[in-house]
Design a protein around this motif. Sequence first.
Motif, PDB file in Angstrom:
ATOM      1  N   THR A 172       0.818  -1.217   0.000  1.00  0.00           N
ATOM      2  CA  THR A 172       0.000   0.000   0.000  1.00  0.00           C
ATOM      3  C   THR A 172       0.851   1.266   0.000  1.00  0.00           C
ATOM      4  O   THR A 172       0.573   2.212  -0.747  1.00  0.00           O
ATOM      5  CB  THR A 172      -0.939   0.014   1.227  1.00  0.00           C
ATOM      6  OG1 THR A 172      -1.744  -1.159   1.181  1.00  0.00           O
ATOM      7  CG2 THR A 172      -1.823   1.245   1.235  1.00  0.00           C
ATOM      8  N   GLU A 173       1.898   1.295   0.796  1.00  0.00           N
ATOM      9  CA  GLU A 173       2.754   2.488   0.868  1.00  0.00           C
ATOM     10  C   GLU A 173       3.402   2.792  -0.487  1.00  0.00           C
ATOM     11  O   GLU A 173       3.467   3.939  -0.914  1.00  0.00           O
ATOM     12  CB  GLU A 173       3.829   2.300   1.945  1.00  0.00           C
ATOM     13  CG  GLU A 173       4.670   3.536   2.163  1.00  0.00           C
ATOM     14  CD  GLU A 173       5.687   3.373   3.292  1.00  0.00           C
ATOM     15  OE1 GLU A 173       6.594   4.216   3.365  1.00  0.00           O
ATOM     16  OE2 GLU A 173       5.578   2.408   4.084  1.00  0.00           O
ATOM     17  N   ARG A 174       3.863   1.763  -1.183  1.00  0.00           N
ATOM     18  CA  ARG A 174       4.487   1.951  -2.496  1.00  0.00           C
ATOM     19  C   ARG A 174       3.444   2.396  -3.521  1.00  0.00           C
ATOM     20  O   ARG A 174       3.694   3.268  -4.346  1.00  0.00           O
ATOM     21  CB  ARG A 174       5.167   0.660  -2.957  1.00  0.00           C
ATOM     22  CG  ARG A 174       5.879   0.757  -4.278  1.00  0.00           C
ATOM     23  CD  ARG A 174       6.982   1.791  -4.328  1.00  0.00           C
ATOM     24  NE  ARG A 174       7.868   1.699  -3.192  1.00  0.00           N
ATOM     25  CZ  ARG A 174       8.806   2.605  -2.911  1.00  0.00           C
ATOM     26  NH1 ARG A 174       8.984   3.651  -3.686  1.00  0.00           N
ATOM     27  NH2 ARG A 174       9.580   2.458  -1.855  1.00  0.00           N
ATOM     28  N   TYR A 175       2.270   1.805  -3.453  1.00  0.00           N
ATOM     29  CA  TYR A 175       1.167   2.180  -4.349  1.00  0.00           C
ATOM     30  C   TYR A 175       0.824   3.661  -4.153  1.00  0.00           C
ATOM     31  O   TYR A 175       0.677   4.411  -5.120  1.00  0.00           O
ATOM     32  CB  TYR A 175      -0.047   1.293  -4.052  1.00  0.00           C
ATOM     33  CG  TYR A 175      -1.213   1.492  -4.990  1.00  0.00           C
ATOM     34  CD1 TYR A 175      -1.284   0.799  -6.192  1.00  0.00           C
ATOM     35  CD2 TYR A 175      -2.252   2.356  -4.667  1.00  0.00           C
ATOM     36  CE1 TYR A 175      -2.353   0.956  -7.054  1.00  0.00           C
ATOM     37  CE2 TYR A 175      -3.329   2.527  -5.516  1.00  0.00           C
ATOM     38  CZ  TYR A 175      -3.372   1.828  -6.709  1.00  0.00           C
ATOM     39  OH  TYR A 175      -4.428   1.999  -7.555  1.00  0.00           O
ATOM     40  N   ASN A 176       0.741   4.094  -2.892  1.00  0.00           N
ATOM     41  CA  ASN A 176       0.448   5.500  -2.603  1.00  0.00           C
ATOM     42  C   ASN A 176       1.565   6.419  -3.081  1.00  0.00           C
ATOM     43  O   ASN A 176       1.303   7.538  -3.541  1.00  0.00           O
ATOM     44  CB  ASN A 176       0.176   5.692  -1.110  1.00  0.00           C
ATOM     45  CG  ASN A 176      -1.127   5.064  -0.689  1.00  0.00           C
ATOM     46  OD1 ASN A 176      -2.033   4.870  -1.499  1.00  0.00           O
ATOM     47  ND2 ASN A 176      -1.239   4.711   0.589  1.00  0.00           N
ATOM     48  N   HIS A 177       2.803   5.947  -2.968  1.00  0.00           N
ATOM     49  CA  HIS A 177       3.934   6.730  -3.486  1.00  0.00           C
ATOM     50  C   HIS A 177       3.782   6.927  -4.991  1.00  0.00           C
ATOM     51  O   HIS A 177       3.973   8.042  -5.506  1.00  0.00           O
ATOM     52  CB  HIS A 177       5.259   6.034  -3.173  1.00  0.00           C
ATOM     53  CG  HIS A 177       6.420   6.573  -3.947  1.00  0.00           C
ATOM     54  ND1 HIS A 177       6.940   7.832  -3.736  1.00  0.00           N
ATOM     55  CD2 HIS A 177       7.152   6.028  -4.967  1.00  0.00           C
ATOM     56  CE1 HIS A 177       7.949   8.039  -4.580  1.00  0.00           C
ATOM     57  NE2 HIS A 177       8.089   6.957  -5.329  1.00  0.00           N
ATOM     58  N   ASN A 194       2.768  10.359  -9.597  1.00  0.00           N
ATOM     59  CA  ASN A 194       1.932  10.620 -10.769  1.00  0.00           C
ATOM     60  C   ASN A 194       1.312  12.015 -10.687  1.00  0.00           C
ATOM     61  O   ASN A 194       1.291  12.757 -11.675  1.00  0.00           O
ATOM     62  CB  ASN A 194       0.847   9.546 -10.893  1.00  0.00           C
ATOM     63  CG  ASN A 194       0.072   9.649 -12.179  1.00  0.00           C
ATOM     64  OD1 ASN A 194       0.657   9.715 -13.260  1.00  0.00           O
ATOM     65  ND2 ASN A 194      -1.237   9.649 -12.071  1.00  0.00           N
ATOM     66  N   ASP A 195       0.820  12.379  -9.508  1.00  0.00           N
ATOM     67  CA  ASP A 195       0.201  13.694  -9.316  1.00  0.00           C
ATOM     68  C   ASP A 195       1.197  14.825  -9.610  1.00  0.00           C
ATOM     69  O   ASP A 195       0.895  15.747 -10.371  1.00  0.00           O
ATOM     70  CB  ASP A 195      -0.332  13.800  -7.886  1.00  0.00           C
ATOM     71  CG  ASP A 195      -1.047  15.111  -7.640  1.00  0.00           C
ATOM     72  OD1 ASP A 195      -1.999  15.421  -8.383  1.00  0.00           O
ATOM     73  OD2 ASP A 195      -0.656  15.833  -6.697  1.00  0.00           O
TER      74      ASP A 195
END
Length: 191
Positions: A19-24, A29-30
């Motif tokens: 999850t932490e990597r996905y959020n990174h 991307n943003d």
Amino acid sequence: MIKNIEKQIFEYLSLHLKTERYNHILAVNDLAIKLAKAYKLDIYKVSISALLHDCAKNMSLEENIKYVKDNKIKIKYFDFIIKYLPQVLHSYIGADIAEKNFKIKDKEIINSIKNHTVGRIKMSDYEKVIFIADSLSLDRKFKKSFVSKKVMFSNLDETFKLVLQNKINYVISAFRVLHPDIIKIWNYYNK
């Protein structure tokens, strides 16, 4: 509506990343999209690059080595990297996954994924954007005061050099090994 490749990428990321990597990746991307708009780059290419830049990050060292050997990826300084810089292997593997799993042929996307950790001589603006966004995304905990938002969104080359300098300073201050090409890269952008 999400394009088919984006849907496939999100499915891949949700299956293969913590999850932490996905959020990174979402944070990168943003910022990458904001930078792409500021520098009038193709937002879709930047977004695909940002979404895939860490797609192989949660693989173990053993999985990295096996993947590189099984897929015959040529990596300069491979033995050195395995011993001293295994954390950069994911960038080469990620580029390979982009090509093989998602059939991406665009060299600016592939190179943006491959070169987001160390950089290279003669990077494209796309590569620089991913390099910068990976280091300066909002989820990063370290201080980012070494580059102002004004500079970040008005001078891509200066921002790139400041991020490169910060990465080098961090590695040196932590008494870690530098990538063998980093001096050449630093000198190229500062002559």
